[in-house]
Design a protein around this motif. Structure first.
Motif, PDB file in Angstrom:
ATOM      1  N   ALA A   1       8.894   3.969  -1.388  1.00 17.11           N
ATOM      2  CA  ALA A   1       8.768   2.513  -1.515  1.00 17.11           C
ATOM      3  C   ALA A   1       8.394   1.840  -0.197  1.00 17.11           C
ATOM      4  O   ALA A   1       8.639   0.657  -0.015  1.00 17.11           O
ATOM      5  CB  ALA A   1      10.061   1.924  -2.058  1.00 17.11           C
TER       6      ALA A   1
ATOM      7  N   LYS B   1       6.001  -1.141  -0.644  1.00 18.48           N
ATOM      8  CA  LYS B   1       6.688  -2.312  -1.203  1.00 18.48           C
ATOM      9  C   LYS B   1       7.510  -3.019  -0.135  1.00 18.48           C
ATOM     10  O   LYS B   1       7.553  -4.251  -0.077  1.00 18.48           O
ATOM     11  CB  LYS B   1       7.591  -1.905  -2.361  1.00 18.48           C
ATOM     12  CG  LYS B   1       6.837  -1.511  -3.603  1.00 18.48           C
ATOM     13  CD  LYS B   1       7.784  -1.091  -4.699  1.00 18.48           C
ATOM     14  CE  LYS B   1       6.987  -0.593  -5.890  1.00 18.48           C
ATOM     15  NZ  LYS B   1       7.852  -0.070  -6.943  1.00 18.48           N
TER      16      LYS B   1
ATOM     17  N   THR C   1       5.273  -4.949   2.126  1.00 18.17           N
ATOM     18  CA  THR C   1       4.843  -6.169   1.449  1.00 18.17           C
ATOM     19  C   THR C   1       5.940  -7.224   1.523  1.00 18.17           C
ATOM     20  O   THR C   1       5.658  -8.403   1.762  1.00 18.17           O
ATOM     21  CB  THR C   1       4.493  -5.864  -0.018  1.00 18.17           C
ATOM     22  OG1 THR C   1       3.455  -4.883  -0.050  1.00 18.17           O
ATOM     23  CG2 THR C   1       4.036  -7.102  -0.756  1.00 18.17           C
TER      24      THR C   1
END
Length: 141
Positions: free
Chosen positions: A55, A58, A61
């Motif tokens: 991840a 993610k 982000t």
């Protein structure tokens, strides 16, 4: 911490720049490159360490969104009003000095918090372990 102190220095220097010579801002502006580069590289690395397996994108982000949207948006709303000249606001010089004081105070609070937290967890590393790929010390604050 270094980044906080350089940022505080930058704010103080901005507050004392002569208004009649706006070009002098170019003498202080290289410090922005230092503070932003350090802050951003630390944010990216911290996000990478906190991200669960698979991840990382993610988390990056989320880090980018928090900075680009939330932090800049809230900062613009708050400081945009405060930097207006009195009586509507406090003016640029006062706000820059306040930002310098806030940066140093936050650095002291942050480092004290980490010191107290680390005392309760002796021997743990803040780096990824080489064997299991787990994040030691950061996954369960």
């Amino acid at each position: 911490s270094f980044c906080h102190y350089v940022f505080a220095l930058r704010c103080v220097l901005y507050s004392i720049l002569p208004r009649a010579q706006p070009i002098t801002v170019l003498l202080v502006e290289p410090l922005h490159g230092i503070t932003f580069a350090i802050m951003w590289s630390c944010s990216v690395e911290y996000g990478k360490r906190l991200a669960p397996e698979g991840a990382t994108a993610k988390m990056q982000t989320l880090v980018t969104g928090l900075y680009s949207q939330l932090a800049i948006g809230c900062g613009s709303l708050l400081w945009g009003n405060l930097t207006q000249e009195p009586p509507k606001g406090f003016g640029f010089s006062t706000c820059y000095v306040a930002a310098a004081v806030a940066a140093v105070a936050w650095s002291l609070v942050w480092n004290l918090g980490w010191l107290l937290w680390r005392q309760g967890k002796p021997g743990e590393s803040l780096l990824r372990s080489e064997t299991g790929g787990e994040t030691a010390g950061l996954s369960h604050p």
